[in-house]
Design a protein around this motif. Structure first.
Motif, short mmCIF file in Angstrom:
data_model
loop_
_atom_site.label_atom_id
_atom_site.label_comp_id
_atom_site.label_asym_id
_atom_site.label_seq_id
_atom_site.Cartn_x
_atom_site.Cartn_y
_atom_site.Cartn_z
N GLU A 47 0.82 -1.22 0.00
CA GLU A 47 0.00 0.00 0.00
C GLU A 47 0.85 1.27 0.00
O GLU A 47 0.37 2.34 0.36
CB GLU A 47 -0.95 0.00 1.20
CG GLU A 47 -2.02 -1.07 1.13
CD GLU A 47 -2.93 -0.94 -0.08
OE1 GLU A 47 -3.19 0.19 -0.54
OE2 GLU A 47 -3.40 -1.99 -0.56
N ARG A 48 2.12 1.17 -0.37
CA ARG A 48 3.03 2.30 -0.60
C ARG A 48 3.67 2.89 0.66
O ARG A 48 4.15 4.02 0.65
CB ARG A 48 2.33 3.41 -1.39
CG ARG A 48 1.84 2.97 -2.74
CD ARG A 48 1.20 4.10 -3.53
NE ARG A 48 0.16 4.82 -2.86
CZ ARG A 48 -1.14 4.49 -2.87
NH1 ARG A 48 -1.54 3.43 -3.48
NH2 ARG A 48 -2.02 5.26 -2.26
N PHE A 49 3.71 2.14 1.74
CA PHE A 49 4.45 2.58 2.91
C PHE A 49 5.91 2.18 2.75
O PHE A 49 6.22 1.19 2.09
CB PHE A 49 3.88 1.94 4.19
CG PHE A 49 2.57 2.51 4.62
CD1 PHE A 49 2.52 3.61 5.47
CD2 PHE A 49 1.38 1.96 4.19
CE1 PHE A 49 1.31 4.15 5.87
CE2 PHE A 49 0.16 2.49 4.58
CZ PHE A 49 0.13 3.58 5.43
N ASP A 50 6.79 2.95 3.36
CA ASP A 50 8.23 2.65 3.35
C ASP A 50 8.63 2.11 4.71
O ASP A 50 8.22 2.66 5.74
CB ASP A 50 9.05 3.91 3.07
CG ASP A 50 8.78 4.47 1.68
OD1 ASP A 50 8.68 3.68 0.72
OD2 ASP A 50 8.66 5.71 1.56
N LEU A 51 9.45 1.06 4.71
CA LEU A 51 9.92 0.48 5.97
C LEU A 51 10.82 1.45 6.70
O LEU A 51 11.64 2.14 6.10
CB LEU A 51 10.69 -0.81 5.71
CG LEU A 51 9.86 -2.02 5.27
CD1 LEU A 51 10.78 -3.18 4.90
CD2 LEU A 51 8.89 -2.43 6.37
N GLY A 52 10.68 1.48 8.02
CA GLY A 52 11.55 2.29 8.86
C GLY A 52 12.87 1.58 9.10
O GLY A 52 13.17 0.55 8.48
N ASP A 53 13.64 2.10 10.02
CA ASP A 53 14.96 1.53 10.32
C ASP A 53 14.84 0.52 11.46
O ASP A 53 13.76 0.06 11.79
CB ASP A 53 15.97 2.63 10.63
CG ASP A 53 15.51 3.54 11.75
OD1 ASP A 53 14.71 3.11 12.60
OD2 ASP A 53 15.96 4.70 11.80
N GLU A 54 15.96 0.20 12.11
CA GLU A 54 16.02 -0.82 13.15
C GLU A 54 15.76 -0.30 14.57
O GLU A 54 15.87 -1.06 15.52
CB GLU A 54 17.41 -1.48 13.12
CG GLU A 54 17.63 -2.37 11.94
CD GLU A 54 16.77 -3.62 12.00
OE1 GLU A 54 16.67 -4.23 13.09
OE2 GLU A 54 16.16 -3.96 10.98
N ARG A 55 15.43 0.98 14.72
CA ARG A 55 15.29 1.54 16.07
C ARG A 55 14.23 0.84 16.91
O ARG A 55 14.43 0.58 18.10
CB ARG A 55 15.00 3.03 16.01
CG ARG A 55 16.21 3.85 15.61
CD ARG A 55 15.90 5.30 15.61
NE ARG A 55 15.06 5.59 14.44
CZ ARG A 55 14.52 6.77 14.17
NH1 ARG A 55 14.68 7.77 15.02
NH2 ARG A 55 13.81 6.96 13.08
N VAL A 56 13.09 0.51 16.31
CA VAL A 56 12.01 -0.13 17.06
C VAL A 56 12.45 -1.52 17.53
O VAL A 56 12.32 -1.86 18.70
CB VAL A 56 10.71 -0.20 16.23
CG1 VAL A 56 9.66 -1.07 16.90
CG2 VAL A 56 10.17 1.19 15.96
N ALA A 57 12.99 -2.31 16.61
CA ALA A 57 13.43 -3.67 16.97
C ALA A 57 14.53 -3.63 18.03
O ALA A 57 14.51 -4.42 18.98
CB ALA A 57 13.91 -4.41 15.72
N ARG A 58 15.46 -2.71 17.88
CA ARG A 58 16.56 -2.59 18.86
C ARG A 58 16.01 -2.21 20.24
O ARG A 58 16.40 -2.79 21.25
CB ARG A 58 17.58 -1.57 18.37
CG ARG A 58 18.82 -1.49 19.23
CD ARG A 58 19.90 -0.57 18.66
NE ARG A 58 19.41 0.75 18.31
CZ ARG A 58 19.38 1.25 17.07
NH1 ARG A 58 19.79 0.54 16.05
NH2 ARG A 58 18.92 2.47 16.85
#
Length: 173
Positions: free
Chosen positions: A35-46
């Motif tokens: 649906e045209r969203f861009d993935l964020g970085d690793e901050r949430v997982a970290r």
């Protein structure tokens, strides 16, 4: 016609999915990217690993953060006129971060998806709402969804989809 953020417009959902949390999250992220969203970085997982959280999560984004005063004013003026149909003058989507998160549930996984539109600039509408709902419809179409509950808000209870988490970890306003 653009969606409004006034009233009780849903900004996300809680799903119970017959899949493990990692698989449920991956399917949800695939639907959001479609649906045209861009993935964020690793901050949430970290941050979740550091907190030894039961959740797995990823942020996705749409729109340009911090529109300038002049582009925000132009968007506001043109959005409800005939000129809004001229492709070169189309209003940009309100910058929004969406957090998709999952954790174990007795039936597989609890998936929580919630959109956080920016409060900066002239636009603060729920532009991402229809896209989030379309992505959730894609997830539901897999046949693995046991239930889907719309969310109008989310408590600041440590969930990665909460406003407090998004503000503290991603610096999102």
């Amino acid at each position: 016609m653009r969606p409004s953020s006034v009233g009780r417009i849903t900004r996300g959902a809680r799903l119970i999915v017959r899949r493990p949390p990692d698989e449920a999250l991956a399917a949800t992220l695939d639907a959001l990217v479609t649906e045209r969203f861009d993935l964020g970085d690793e901050r949430v997982a970290r941050a979740l690993r550091e907190r030894e959280s039961e959740w797995v999560a990823q942020d996705v984004r749409i729109g340009r953060p911090d529109p300038s005063w002049s582009t925000g004013m132009a968007d506001a003026v043109l959005s409800d006129t005939v000129l809004a149909f001229v492709p070169g003058l189309w209003r940009r989507a309100t910058s929004t971060v969406v957090v998709a998160s999952a954790r174990d549930h007795e039936q597989g996984a609890e998936v929580v998806v919630f959109a956080h539109p920016t409060v900066r600039g002239w636009t603060s509408s729920n532009d991402a709402g229809p896209l989030v709902h379309a992505a959730l419809d894609r997830v539901e179409a897999t046949g693995d969804v046991v239930s889907r509950t719309p969310l109008h808000g989310i408590p600041n209870d440590g969930s990665p989809a909460s406003q407090a988490f998004v503000r503290d970890v991603l610096g999102w306003r």
